[in-house]
Design an enzyme around this catalytic site. Structure first.
Site, PDB file in Angstrom:
ATOM      1  CE  LYS A 124      -2.468  -0.658   3.761  1.00  0.00           C
ATOM      2  NZ  LYS A 124      -3.735  -0.733   4.676  1.00  0.00           N
TER       3      LYS A 124
ATOM      4  CE  LYS B 275      -1.935   4.345   5.200  1.00  0.00           C
ATOM      5  NZ  LYS B 275      -3.010   3.952   6.013  1.00  0.00           N
TER       6      LYS B 275
END
Ligand code: C2G
Length: 132
Positions: A44, A46
């Protein structure tokens, strides 16, 4: 017994997460949370401050949460919904429409996000170097 599921990273747990978890639980009787693993967060794009183990332990301490499972891939949602007999899938409305394919398997509800708070904002307000 209505069973609810939601997904997320839940890093640096804040009231935006708590509002979402409380409202998700209020929609049913049992709330299952699939928390992103560190490897899935990399997918993601992240990077969580807390490890998967710490984020999982913190979530398990939240009164609205009944069970926590790992989120390893984008593709696991249908299997999670069917294998866990889920009635309702809930996400914040920043995901509006993205998971409508689940409507063949359960109710899909997008809830308004809590304004003015996010893990990214916390990190920038603290002057932490952006680790994505
Ligand atoms: N959220 C919210 N209000 C905020 C911040 C977050 O309602 N101010 C909600 C998000 O909409 C999401 C949940 O809290 O439903 C978790 O947010 P994140 O940890 O940022 O999760 P995200 O990175 O969106 O991961 O497969 C789905 C992904 O794993 C979702």
């Amino acid at each position: 017994m209505k069973r609810v599921i939601t997904y997320g990273t839940f890093d640096l747990l804040h009231v935006g997460h708590i509002n979402l978890l409380r409202r998700a639980k209020e929609l049913g009787d049992y709330l299952l949370v699939a928390i992103s693993t560190d490897e899935f967060n990399a997918i993601k794009n992240k990077k969580a401050y807390y490890s998967f183990e710490d984020r999982k332990q913190i979530l398990e301490a939240v009164r609205y949460v009944d069970e926590v499972i790992p989120e390893n891939t984008w593709e696991q949602k249908i299997k999670d919904v069917t294998e866990n007999n889920i009635d309702i899938f809930v996400m914040g409305h920043d995901w509006e429409g993205k998971f409508d394919f689940l409507k063949d398997y359960c109710e899909v509800i997008y809830l308004p996000r809590t304004e003015g708070i996010s893990t990214t904002k916390i990190k920038s307000d603290l002057g932490l170097k952006e680790t994505k």
